[in-house]
Design a protein around this motif. Structure first.
Motif, PDB file in Angstrom:
ATOM      1  N   VAL A 137      19.457  20.901  20.779  1.00 38.51           N
ATOM      2  CA  VAL A 137      18.264  20.744  19.910  1.00 38.51           C
ATOM      3  C   VAL A 137      17.506  19.487  20.316  1.00 38.51           C
ATOM      4  O   VAL A 137      16.274  19.499  20.464  1.00 38.51           O
ATOM      5  N   ARG A 142      21.579  31.349  12.725  1.00 39.09           N
ATOM      6  CA  ARG A 142      21.408  32.458  13.677  1.00 39.09           C
ATOM      7  C   ARG A 142      22.131  33.709  13.158  1.00 39.09           C
ATOM      8  O   ARG A 142      21.584  34.805  13.170  1.00 39.09           O
ATOM      9  N   LEU A 185      23.137  19.673  12.802  1.00 34.65           N
ATOM     10  CA  LEU A 185      22.121  20.618  13.285  1.00 34.65           C
ATOM     11  C   LEU A 185      22.767  21.735  14.100  1.00 34.65           C
ATOM     12  O   LEU A 185      22.399  22.903  13.977  1.00 34.65           O
ATOM     13  N   HIS A 186      23.732  21.348  14.916  1.00 35.51           N
ATOM     14  CA  HIS A 186      24.426  22.312  15.769  1.00 35.51           C
ATOM     15  C   HIS A 186      25.111  23.379  14.902  1.00 35.51           C
ATOM     16  O   HIS A 186      24.944  24.588  15.124  1.00 35.51           O
ATOM     17  N   LEU A 239      17.996  29.337  21.419  1.00 40.53           N
ATOM     18  CA  LEU A 239      17.812  28.224  20.486  1.00 40.53           C
ATOM     19  C   LEU A 239      16.335  27.834  20.377  1.00 40.53           C
ATOM     20  O   LEU A 239      15.837  27.527  19.280  1.00 40.53           O
ATOM     21  N   ARG A 257      14.023  18.335  10.004  1.00 42.88           N
ATOM     22  CA  ARG A 257      13.721  18.524  11.423  1.00 42.88           C
ATOM     23  C   ARG A 257      12.591  19.541  11.636  1.00 42.88           C
ATOM     24  O   ARG A 257      11.623  19.272  12.325  1.00 42.88           O
ATOM     25  N   PHE A 258      12.733  20.716  11.033  1.00 45.74           N
ATOM     26  CA  PHE A 258      11.819  21.808  11.390  1.00 45.74           C
ATOM     27  C   PHE A 258      10.595  21.918  10.478  1.00 45.74           C
ATOM     28  O   PHE A 258       9.564  22.395  10.912  1.00 45.74           O
ATOM     29  N   MET A 296      22.482  25.524  12.999  1.00 39.86           N
ATOM     30  CA  MET A 296      21.797  26.512  13.844  1.00 39.86           C
ATOM     31  C   MET A 296      22.675  27.737  14.084  1.00 39.86           C
ATOM     32  O   MET A 296      22.185  28.864  14.093  1.00 39.86           O
ATOM     33  N   ASN A 347      13.673  19.072  22.319  1.00 40.68           N
ATOM     34  CA  ASN A 347      12.577  18.264  21.761  1.00 40.68           C
ATOM     35  C   ASN A 347      12.383  16.958  22.527  1.00 40.68           C
ATOM     36  O   ASN A 347      11.693  16.064  22.047  1.00 40.68           O
ATOM     37  N   LYS A 355      23.105  15.322  14.774  1.00 41.74           N
ATOM     38  CA  LYS A 355      23.208  16.305  15.870  1.00 41.74           C
ATOM     39  C   LYS A 355      24.256  17.362  15.557  1.00 41.74           C
ATOM     40  O   LYS A 355      24.014  18.560  15.718  1.00 41.74           O
ATOM     41  N   SER A 356      25.432  16.913  15.125  1.00 47.95           N
ATOM     42  CA  SER A 356      26.495  17.897  14.888  1.00 47.95           C
ATOM     43  C   SER A 356      26.152  18.794  13.698  1.00 47.95           C
ATOM     44  O   SER A 356      26.434  19.988  13.717  1.00 47.95           O
ATOM     45  N   GLN A 408      25.935  20.850  21.987  1.00 43.67           N
ATOM     46  CA  GLN A 408      25.766  19.890  20.871  1.00 43.67           C
ATOM     47  C   GLN A 408      24.397  19.196  20.960  1.00 43.67           C
ATOM     48  O   GLN A 408      23.791  18.888  19.953  1.00 43.67           O
ATOM     49  N   ASP A 409      23.966  18.966  22.209  1.00 41.47           N
ATOM     50  CA  ASP A 409      22.735  18.184  22.411  1.00 41.47           C
ATOM     51  C   ASP A 409      21.495  19.043  22.648  1.00 41.47           C
ATOM     52  O   ASP A 409      20.414  18.509  22.893  1.00 41.47           O
ATOM     53  N   LEU A 465      15.442  13.043  15.344  1.00 37.27           N
ATOM     54  CA  LEU A 465      16.834  12.916  14.903  1.00 37.27           C
ATOM     55  C   LEU A 465      17.110  11.504  14.382  1.00 37.27           C
ATOM     56  O   LEU A 465      17.834  11.310  13.411  1.00 37.27           O
TER      57      LEU A 465
END
Lengths: 172, 249
Positions: free
Chosen positions: B11, A158, A150-151, B43, A125-126, A154, B15, A147-148, B8-9, A132
């Motif tokens: 990110v 952090r 990534l969540h 974020l 991603r980064f 992150m 973008n 998605k989950s 959850q959404d 996605l």
């Protein structure tokens, strides 16, 4: 083709300035240097075989080569996901932030300590700026899973970066 | 939308990767929920930090010399395989053309048609001759293990232009075979010039295959292959190879 150069020489001249970046890209995706080496070698051979199909001249080479490498690396990840995970020395890196890591390497230090499932989506991603949906396709997993992951990644990143920032401030 | 669903959404939202309806729902939620708005802001900064941090790390990267060498060898081996393929194709073309000439000669003998002969001769004349398919191939089948490294010489090929030695290196002692140093071929006691020695390293592991090409050897001279050092392991691995029997090819 550049006059007076064989295809091999021309290809190598374009590859050489990119090698280091390609190597680290593969390392970031795969999490260890041995697999990065294999992915890079395989990608280089594939690219050389397809070199005549490169459109856009030398300027297009870096992005074209990087795409081939990312495909090769994600193919290795997909294969790896299908076998029983084996503990590798690289996965046993310490949980705490290593002292003396230069500021510019702190992000990589945090990313490399993520579990493989999370590290791969973060890097794609980064670093590689993949959507996605493209990540889901490359890793053969649903978009919801991307998605989950990534969540979760992150949140973990952090914490790690905050910890590193605090240690850094304490050391100053 | 709940705060959990929004987070959850986030990110994907940052973008612009969500369907329009979801984008609007999240935007509305962020306006009404200061905690999630704060989360989105943090974020966004994190995403930027990750992108910059990873790109800087990659940009600063160098390729380890042994990886660079390995890639260079793999490329040389690939290019060499291409050249060999081109030679095979060329000689196959010549073979086909020669067969056509022979057939034409036969035809002309039966019904002489000068034009036909001229055309076929021209097509043979245009075919590029890039290799000698009549190399003298001598099987070897000698192997020698030292310091955990086995070297097996399979074959030596002689032509008027060059001498090729096909051999394999199997690493049983944990020493890297990426570096083959001081590979020499002697004919009649004198060293022949090394032209290339591309290496093929199977991805699945196993023996590394090398084709070392040297200058031409004279017929009747004793031929010796000597490998001084492989990676960190010292030899020498020395092989007495079959001599070249025929000259003039």
């Amino acid at each position: 083709m550049v006059r007076g150069m064989t295809a091999e020489q021309e290809f190598f001249a374009l590859l050489q300035p990119e090698q280091g970046k390609l190597y680290r890209t593969a390392w970031a995706i795969l999490g260890n240097e041995a697999d990065a080496r294999d992915a890079l070698q395989e990608a280089v051979i594939r690219a050389y075989r397809a070199f005549r199909q490169l459109r856009g001249g030398p300027a297009a080479f870096p992005a074209w080569m990087r795409r081939i490498l990312v495909n090769q690396a994600t193919q290795i990840l997909r294969r790896r996901a299908k076998v029983i995970p084996v503990e590798r020395p690289e996965d046993l890196s310490p949980e705490s932030v290593v002292d003396g890591i230069p500021e510019e390497s702190q992000v990589w230090d945090a990313v490399r300590r993520l579990d493989e499932r999370y590290r791969a989506v973060v890097v794609l991603r980064f670093l590689n700026d993949m959507s996605l949906e493209d990540i889901a396709q490359a890793l053969d997993i649903p978009v919801g899973t991307v998605k989950s992951r990534l969540h979760v990644a992150m949140k973990r990143l952090r914490e790690m970066l905050q910890e590193a920032d605090e240690e850094r401030r304490g050391a100053l | 939308m709940s705060c959990d669903q929004v987070r959850q959404d986030l990110v994907a939202y940052l973008n612009d990767e969500l369907p329009a309806q979801n984008m609007q729902s999240i935007a509305a939620h962020l306006t009404a929920c200061p905690a999630c708005a704060e989360e989105a802001s943090t974020l966004r900064q994190m995403c930027q930090r990750l992108t910059e941090g990873l790109r800087t790390w990659v940009e600063q990267g160098g390729c380890p010399p042994e990886v660079e060498r390995q890639i260079r060898w793999a490329l040389q081996a690939e290019a060499e395989a291409d050249r060999m393929h081109a030679r095979t194709i060329t000689w196959r073309t010549i073979g086909t053309a020669a067969a056509a000439v022979a057939a034409a000669v036969l035809l002309v003998t039966i019904t002489p048609v000068g034009g036909l002969i001229r055309n076929i001769t021209a097509s043979v004349g245009q075919t590029e001759v890039v290799g000698n398919p009549r190399a003298e191939v001598r099987p070897v089948g000698q192997s020698l293990t030292m310091n955990g490294i086995s070297v097996e010489v399979n074959e030596v090929q002689f032509t008027a232009q060059e001498t090729r030695v096909l051999y394999e290196v199997e690493n049983a002692g944990g020493v890297s075979v990426d570096e083959l140093q001081a590979v020499q071929l002697f004919a009649g006691g004198a060293p022949l010039t090394l032209i290339s020695s591309p290496m093929v390293k199977p991805a699945s592991g196993g023996a590394v295959q090398i084709t070392a090409t040297f200058g031409a050897a004279q017929a009747g001279q004793p031929v010796t292959l000597r490998i001084e050092r492989i990676g960190g392991a010292h030899g020498p691995w020395i092989f007495e190879l079959p001599q070249r029997m025929q000259s003039g090819k």
